[in-house]
Design an enzyme around this catalytic site. Sequence first.
Site, PDB file in Angstrom:
ATOM      1  N   GLN A 291      13.783  -2.284   3.526  1.00  0.00           N
ATOM      2  CA  GLN A 291      14.036  -2.362   4.961  1.00  0.00           C
ATOM      3  C   GLN A 291      15.220  -1.777   5.332  1.00  0.00           C
ATOM      4  O   GLN A 291      16.199  -1.778   4.624  1.00  0.00           O
ATOM      5  CB  GLN A 291      14.137  -3.733   5.195  1.00  0.00           C
ATOM      6  CG  GLN A 291      14.193  -4.416   6.914  1.00  0.00           C
ATOM      7  CD  GLN A 291      12.923  -3.924   7.484  1.00  0.00           C
ATOM      8  OE1 GLN A 291      11.711  -3.784   6.932  1.00  0.00           O
ATOM      9  NE2 GLN A 291      12.795  -3.671   8.931  1.00  0.00           N
TER      10      GLN A 291
ATOM     11  N   LYS B 165       6.770  -9.582   8.128  1.00  0.00           N
ATOM     12  CA  LYS B 165       5.788  -8.582   7.044  1.00  0.00           C
ATOM     13  C   LYS B 165       5.284  -9.568   5.890  1.00  0.00           C
ATOM     14  O   LYS B 165       4.009  -9.631   5.690  1.00  0.00           O
ATOM     15  CB  LYS B 165       6.506  -7.666   6.608  1.00  0.00           C
ATOM     16  CG  LYS B 165       6.942  -6.627   7.496  1.00  0.00           C
ATOM     17  CD  LYS B 165       7.797  -5.578   7.115  1.00  0.00           C
ATOM     18  CE  LYS B 165       8.224  -4.636   8.267  1.00  0.00           C
ATOM     19  NZ  LYS B 165       9.207  -3.494   7.754  1.00  0.00           N
TER      20      LYS B 165
ATOM     21  N   ASP C 107       5.747   2.866   3.696  1.00  0.00           N
ATOM     22  CA  ASP C 107       6.297   2.897   5.063  1.00  0.00           C
ATOM     23  C   ASP C 107       6.115   4.359   5.473  1.00  0.00           C
ATOM     24  O   ASP C 107       6.234   4.627   6.473  1.00  0.00           O
ATOM     25  CB  ASP C 107       7.789   2.935   4.786  1.00  0.00           C
ATOM     26  CG  ASP C 107       8.290   1.579   5.457  1.00  0.00           C
ATOM     27  OD1 ASP C 107       7.911   0.862   6.346  1.00  0.00           O
ATOM     28  OD2 ASP C 107       9.402   1.168   4.964  1.00  0.00           O
TER      29      ASP C 107
END
Length: 290
Positions: free
Chosen positions: A96, A52, A119
Amino acid sequence: MQILDGKETSRLIKQEITEEIAALREKGAKVPHLVAVLVGNNGASITYVDAKVAACEKVGMKSTLVKLSDTISEDELLQKVKELNEDDDVDGFIVQLPLPKHINEKKVTEAIAPAKDVDGFHPWNIGKMMLNLPTFLPATPYGILQLIERYNIETTGKHCVVVGRSSIVGSPIANLMSRNSYPGNSTVTLTHSRTVNLAEITRTADILIVALGKPEFITGDMVKEGVVIVDVGITRKPDKSKKSGYKLYGDVNFEQVKDKAAFITPVPGGVGPMTIVSLLKNTILAAKGK
Ligand code: GUN
């Protein structure tokens, strides 16, 4: 059979994003800034977060990786989330998952400011998605939609079978494929571990989206001729013949289904790279929203 090439499609989208960011820079506008929070040393999470951050660099976007020890307390992590919520320089951030067992993931997800939740995991954003209101779509489902769109795959009136009901992939993609839009307007069946006669259902799929994390679970006898297959699974198995020391497996037995499928995503190089560009797109959206 045609490959739904996520690697190439994501490369094209990254080019578009690079141009968009260069244009912002030229105008003197702020370059979008994504922060990724990584707690602990989970191998897969490190790989994903590194990918990412690398993607941000590639397109000229600002990124920061915040690495925290797996001994961090829930309160300390919530304090970090609060700091990021309040930091005007940060447009969007992700924490994460999975998190260490002593930390409540739900509590952390809900602590993220919805306007920075790139997200798309916060309940407010999930609710907006369900109502077809503008919001951040969760990265993997968003990536699948973009892949379907770029390959002009017909979805209207098709029977879309989703295997797996996770809140990150299965449930949202089932909702998105049934929405009144393109891609969408499919008749969706959401299947899961308690589904009876799964193969009978998957054999009726025009579009089969598999996200359950069981390597090569879908076999040749479970699909019909002409099906479009989206394989979200990605499982690492040790393999000494590979430089990395492991081989990646999807949820679909590619060899068995490839001659029946009209389109199929490979693993790797299918859904994975699309997920990352979706995160970049959401971060640009977050920056614009500010
Ligand atoms: N773990 C697996 N996929 C994801 C994702 O898309 N976002 C976050 N934050 N964690 C994940």
